[in-house]
Design a protein around this motif. Sequence first.
Motif, PDB file in Angstrom:
ATOM      1  N   ILE A  69      58.902  45.977  32.860  1.00  0.00           N
ATOM      2  CA  ILE A  69      59.133  46.119  31.420  1.00  0.00           C
ATOM      3  C   ILE A  69      60.619  46.228  31.133  1.00  0.00           C
ATOM      4  CG2 ILE A  69      56.893  47.168  30.920  1.00  0.00           C
ATOM      5  CD1 ILE A  69      58.269  49.855  30.993  1.00  0.00           C
ATOM      6  N   SER A  70      61.000  45.939  29.903  1.00  0.00           N
ATOM      7  CA  SER A  70      62.401  45.987  29.499  1.00  0.00           C
ATOM      8  C   SER A  70      62.670  47.251  28.677  1.00  0.00           C
ATOM      9  CB  SER A  70      62.739  44.733  28.700  1.00  0.00           C
ATOM     10  OG  SER A  70      61.878  44.628  27.595  1.00  0.00           O
ATOM     11  N   PRO A  71      63.939  47.605  28.482  1.00  0.00           N
ATOM     12  CA  PRO A  71      64.263  48.783  27.669  1.00  0.00           C
ATOM     13  C   PRO A  71      63.757  48.619  26.236  1.00  0.00           C
ATOM     14  CG  PRO A  71      66.184  48.043  28.894  1.00  0.00           C
ATOM     15  CD  PRO A  71      65.130  47.011  29.086  1.00  0.00           C
ATOM     16  N   GLY A  72      63.274  49.706  25.665  1.00  0.00           N
ATOM     17  CA  GLY A  72      62.768  49.695  24.293  1.00  0.00           C
ATOM     18  C   GLY A  72      61.292  49.403  24.175  1.00  0.00           C
ATOM     19  N   PRO A 105      47.297  40.409  21.566  1.00  0.00           N
ATOM     20  CA  PRO A 105      47.966  39.185  21.121  1.00  0.00           C
ATOM     21  C   PRO A 105      49.468  39.152  21.423  1.00  0.00           C
ATOM     22  CG  PRO A 105      46.484  39.966  19.427  1.00  0.00           C
ATOM     23  CD  PRO A 105      46.515  41.025  20.496  1.00  0.00           C
ATOM     24  N   SER A 106      50.091  40.316  21.551  1.00  0.00           N
ATOM     25  CA  SER A 106      51.538  40.332  21.756  1.00  0.00           C
ATOM     26  C   SER A 106      51.966  40.686  23.183  1.00  0.00           C
ATOM     27  CB  SER A 106      52.188  41.326  20.790  1.00  0.00           C
ATOM     28  OG  SER A 106      51.672  42.619  21.035  1.00  0.00           O
ATOM     29  N   ALA A 107      51.049  41.155  24.039  1.00  0.00           N
ATOM     30  CA  ALA A 107      51.473  41.595  25.372  1.00  0.00           C
ATOM     31  C   ALA A 107      50.330  41.561  26.376  1.00  0.00           C
ATOM     32  CB  ALA A 107      52.013  43.016  25.286  1.00  0.00           C
ATOM     33  N   ILE A 108      50.722  41.498  27.641  1.00  0.00           N
ATOM     34  CA  ILE A 108      49.806  41.668  28.766  1.00  0.00           C
ATOM     35  C   ILE A 108      50.319  42.873  29.533  1.00  0.00           C
ATOM     36  CG2 ILE A 108      48.949  40.680  30.917  1.00  0.00           C
ATOM     37  CD1 ILE A 108      49.325  37.923  29.665  1.00  0.00           C
ATOM     38  N   ARG A 109      49.494  43.912  29.646  1.00  0.00           N
ATOM     39  CA  ARG A 109      49.898  45.154  30.297  1.00  0.00           C
ATOM     40  C   ARG A 109      48.965  45.471  31.460  1.00  0.00           C
ATOM     41  NH1 ARG A 109      49.108  46.912  25.055  1.00  0.00           N
ATOM     42  NH2 ARG A 109      50.939  46.610  23.781  1.00  0.00           N
ATOM     43  N   LEU A 110      49.502  46.193  32.434  1.00  0.00           N
ATOM     44  CA  LEU A 110      48.722  46.694  33.549  1.00  0.00           C
ATOM     45  C   LEU A 110      48.584  48.194  33.378  1.00  0.00           C
ATOM     46  CD1 LEU A 110      50.564  44.824  36.414  1.00  0.00           C
ATOM     47  CD2 LEU A 110      48.481  44.138  35.273  1.00  0.00           C
ATOM     48  N   ARG A 111      47.409  48.735  33.711  1.00  0.00           N
ATOM     49  CA  ARG A 111      47.194  50.175  33.574  1.00  0.00           C
ATOM     50  C   ARG A 111      46.182  50.643  34.594  1.00  0.00           C
ATOM     51  NH1 ARG A 111      42.965  51.657  28.932  1.00  0.00           N
ATOM     52  NH2 ARG A 111      42.331  53.005  30.598  1.00  0.00           N
ATOM     53  N   LYS A 112      46.117  51.937  34.803  1.00  0.00           N
ATOM     54  CA  LYS A 112      45.114  52.546  35.656  1.00  0.00           C
ATOM     55  C   LYS A 112      43.819  52.693  34.865  1.00  0.00           C
ATOM     56  CE  LYS A 112      47.030  53.569  39.564  1.00  0.00           C
ATOM     57  NZ  LYS A 112      46.490  52.978  40.768  1.00  0.00           N
ATOM     58  N   LYS A 113      42.670  52.685  35.546  1.00  0.00           N
ATOM     59  CA  LYS A 113      41.396  52.917  34.856  1.00  0.00           C
ATOM     60  C   LYS A 113      41.367  54.311  34.264  1.00  0.00           C
ATOM     61  CE  LYS A 113      38.388  49.747  37.305  1.00  0.00           C
ATOM     62  NZ  LYS A 113      37.242  49.582  38.208  1.00  0.00           N
ATOM     63  N   ARG A 159      44.704  46.303  41.615  1.00  0.00           N
ATOM     64  CA  ARG A 159      43.804  46.796  42.653  1.00  0.00           C
ATOM     65  C   ARG A 159      42.500  47.254  42.006  1.00  0.00           C
ATOM     66  NH1 ARG A 159      47.559  50.954  45.729  1.00  0.00           N
ATOM     67  NH2 ARG A 159      49.009  50.675  44.053  1.00  0.00           N
ATOM     68  N   GLU A 160      41.613  47.849  42.790  1.00  0.00           N
ATOM     69  CA  GLU A 160      40.284  48.235  42.291  1.00  0.00           C
ATOM     70  C   GLU A 160      40.348  49.293  41.192  1.00  0.00           C
ATOM     71  OE1 GLU A 160      40.882  48.835  45.818  1.00  0.00           O
ATOM     72  OE2 GLU A 160      40.499  46.712  46.112  1.00  0.00           O
ATOM     73  N   ASP A 161      41.350  50.164  41.229  1.00  0.00           N
ATOM     74  CA  ASP A 161      41.442  51.242  40.245  1.00  0.00           C
ATOM     75  C   ASP A 161      42.360  50.905  39.071  1.00  0.00           C
ATOM     76  OD1 ASP A 161      43.747  51.296  41.781  1.00  0.00           O
ATOM     77  OD2 ASP A 161      43.943  53.481  41.674  1.00  0.00           O
ATOM     78  N   GLU A 162      42.644  49.624  38.855  1.00  0.00           N
ATOM     79  CA  GLU A 162      43.561  49.199  37.799  1.00  0.00           C
ATOM     80  C   GLU A 162      42.913  48.157  36.896  1.00  0.00           C
ATOM     81  OE1 GLU A 162      47.493  49.872  40.600  1.00  0.00           O
ATOM     82  OE2 GLU A 162      46.824  47.839  40.191  1.00  0.00           O
ATOM     83  N   LEU A 163      43.438  48.030  35.692  1.00  0.00           N
ATOM     84  CA  LEU A 163      42.937  47.078  34.701  1.00  0.00           C
ATOM     85  C   LEU A 163      44.084  46.262  34.129  1.00  0.00           C
ATOM     86  CD1 LEU A 163      40.657  49.518  32.663  1.00  0.00           C
ATOM     87  CD2 LEU A 163      39.892  47.831  34.325  1.00  0.00           C
ATOM     88  N   VAL A 164      43.754  45.081  33.600  1.00  0.00           N
ATOM     89  CA  VAL A 164      44.710  44.271  32.844  1.00  0.00           C
ATOM     90  C   VAL A 164      44.327  44.405  31.379  1.00  0.00           C
ATOM     91  CG1 VAL A 164      45.617  41.954  32.438  1.00  0.00           C
ATOM     92  CG2 VAL A 164      45.016  42.650  34.743  1.00  0.00           C
ATOM     93  N   GLU A 214      47.498  35.233  34.987  1.00  0.00           N
ATOM     94  CA  GLU A 214      47.046  34.981  36.352  1.00  0.00           C
ATOM     95  C   GLU A 214      47.752  35.877  37.358  1.00  0.00           C
ATOM     96  OE1 GLU A 214      48.160  31.039  36.001  1.00  0.00           O
ATOM     97  OE2 GLU A 214      46.293  30.411  35.058  1.00  0.00           O
ATOM     98  N   GLN A 215      49.056  36.076  37.191  1.00  0.00           N
ATOM     99  CA  GLN A 215      49.798  36.950  38.092  1.00  0.00           C
ATOM    100  C   GLN A 215      49.332  38.393  37.963  1.00  0.00           C
ATOM    101  OE1 GLN A 215      53.684  35.998  36.629  1.00  0.00           O
ATOM    102  NE2 GLN A 215      54.107  34.562  38.295  1.00  0.00           N
ATOM    103  N   ALA A 216      49.035  38.825  36.736  1.00  0.00           N
ATOM    104  CA  ALA A 216      48.567  40.193  36.505  1.00  0.00           C
ATOM    105  C   ALA A 216      47.214  40.429  37.164  1.00  0.00           C
ATOM    106  CB  ALA A 216      48.488  40.481  35.013  1.00  0.00           C
ATOM    107  N   ILE A 217      46.311  39.458  37.065  1.00  0.00           N
ATOM    108  CA  ILE A 217      44.981  39.604  37.674  1.00  0.00           C
ATOM    109  C   ILE A 217      45.094  39.647  39.195  1.00  0.00           C
ATOM    110  CG2 ILE A 217      42.773  38.423  38.023  1.00  0.00           C
ATOM    111  CD1 ILE A 217      42.962  37.534  35.082  1.00  0.00           C
ATOM    112  N   GLU A 218      45.985  38.854  39.778  1.00  0.00           N
ATOM    113  CA  GLU A 218      46.192  38.874  41.221  1.00  0.00           C
ATOM    114  C   GLU A 218      46.836  40.173  41.686  1.00  0.00           C
ATOM    115  OE1 GLU A 218      48.451  35.473  42.384  1.00  0.00           O
ATOM    116  OE2 GLU A 218      46.900  34.070  41.747  1.00  0.00           O
TER     117      GLU A 218
END
Length: 109
Positions: free
Chosen positions: A24-27, A94-102, A85-90, A78-82
């Motif tokens: 992520i970038s600043p802000g 409409p404005s972003a793709i984020r990775l997070r823990k379940k 891990r098992e305990d994480e979600l994508v 595609e990179q985010a899905i790859e």
Amino acid sequence: MADRAGKTTGHAIWNLQERGEIFISPGAEVYEGMIIGENARDSDLDVNIVKEKKLTNMRASSADEAIRLVPPRILNLEQAIEFIREDELVEITPSAIRLRKKTLKANQR
């Protein structure tokens, strides 16, 4: 992973970029449990990405130096899905793709 909600700062990213690669970038707005980068180790690391620089009345000779940030690695879907891990979600909006823990709370993981 971010350990609290808020806006990311360049100062915090500058302190963390030697530990791994930042996504992520600043802000950017983050929340607790959001994955903000890739650690060099296998374990998860909770970090304060919203930490601000302390302001004082004293002037230091190095206080006005510009910080140099490594450009963030922006993941597509595609990179985010790859990457996850098992305990994480994508999380896709409409404005972003984020990775997070379940489980977002650190004390419940």
